[in-house]
Design an enzyme around this catalytic site. Structure first.
Site, PDB file in Angstrom:
ATOM      1  N   ASP A 133     -75.430  -0.167  27.442  1.00  0.00           N
ATOM      2  CA  ASP A 133     -76.700  -0.281  28.148  1.00  0.00           C
ATOM      3  C   ASP A 133     -77.410   1.047  27.896  1.00  0.00           C
ATOM      4  O   ASP A 133     -76.758   2.063  27.656  1.00  0.00           O
ATOM      5  CB  ASP A 133     -76.448  -0.505  29.644  1.00  0.00           C
ATOM      6  CG  ASP A 133     -77.743  -0.555  30.440  1.00  0.00           C
ATOM      7  OD1 ASP A 133     -78.671  -1.256  30.009  1.00  0.00           O
ATOM      8  OD2 ASP A 133     -77.820   0.130  31.471  1.00  0.00           O
TER       9      ASP A 133
ATOM     10  N   ASP B 150     -80.432   2.753  29.798  1.00  0.00           N
ATOM     11  CA  ASP B 150     -80.755   3.573  30.967  1.00  0.00           C
ATOM     12  C   ASP B 150     -79.577   3.639  31.929  1.00  0.00           C
ATOM     13  O   ASP B 150     -79.149   2.624  32.456  1.00  0.00           O
ATOM     14  CB  ASP B 150     -82.006   3.023  31.658  1.00  0.00           C
ATOM     15  CG  ASP B 150     -83.200   2.987  30.708  1.00  0.00           C
ATOM     16  OD1 ASP B 150     -83.499   4.027  30.095  1.00  0.00           O
ATOM     17  OD2 ASP B 150     -83.802   1.912  30.555  1.00  0.00           O
TER      18      ASP B 150
END
Length: 168
Positions: A9, A11
């Site tokens: 992922d 952020d």
């Protein structure tokens, strides 16, 4: 030989979580991410980013803003000797665009990567900081799922870590 991926992922895993990050000057690497990428890359994993970017749909920034930051990020990682194979993103938000196949917890970005790079999903790894990252990876058949969280006590992930350094 089938290929395997380290899915990340963006952020909160690659970079420090900042609301709707879209400017290079606001980009700050998470502690340990470069070392984690090195370790997996040395073991033959492709590094693939899968990121929900509803800020595009919400009008906070544009596809072009996202593309510029992504291109910069790929170049930045090259300086550390790390190749980011691909950055998949979902620009949608269900309240604006309706339901889509790519927004996590749906597995669309993972399935696109699987098809495009002929990945062995059971041998692949996902590191996410949100349960929806883990759910999407599980739906796509990713074999090892790691939740990076200081709060979570329960997860469908194989393991919960508080720091990326725990993977080194």
């Amino acid at each position: 030989m089938s290929k395997k991926a380290l899915f990340l992922d963006r952020d909160g895993v690659v970079n420090v979580e900042k609301n709707y990050l879209h400017k290079i000057e606001d980009f700050e690497l998470m502690e340990g991410i470069v070392d984690v990428c090195h370790r997996y890359q040395e073991q033959g994993y492709l590094i693939i980013v899968v990121t929900n970017q509803s800020g595009i749909s919400r009008g906070y920034y544009t596809e072009e803003d996202f593309a510029l930051l992504s291109q910069w990020m790929v170049e930045h990682f090259k300086e550390f000797g790390i190749t980011i194979t691909h950055i998949y993103h979902c620009p949608h938000h269900e309240s604006i665009d309706g339901v889509c196949e790519c927004r996590k917890p749906e597995p669309g970005m993972f399935l696109s990567a699987q098809k495009e790079y002929e990945l062995d999903m059971a041998s692949s790894v996902m590191i996410g900081d949100n349960e929806r990252d883990i759910e999407a990876a599980l739906k796509a058949g990713v074999g090892m799922n790691i939740l990076l969280s200081s709060e979570a006590a329960v997860s469908k992930a194989n393991t919960i870590i508080h720091s990326l350094r725990e993977l080194l």
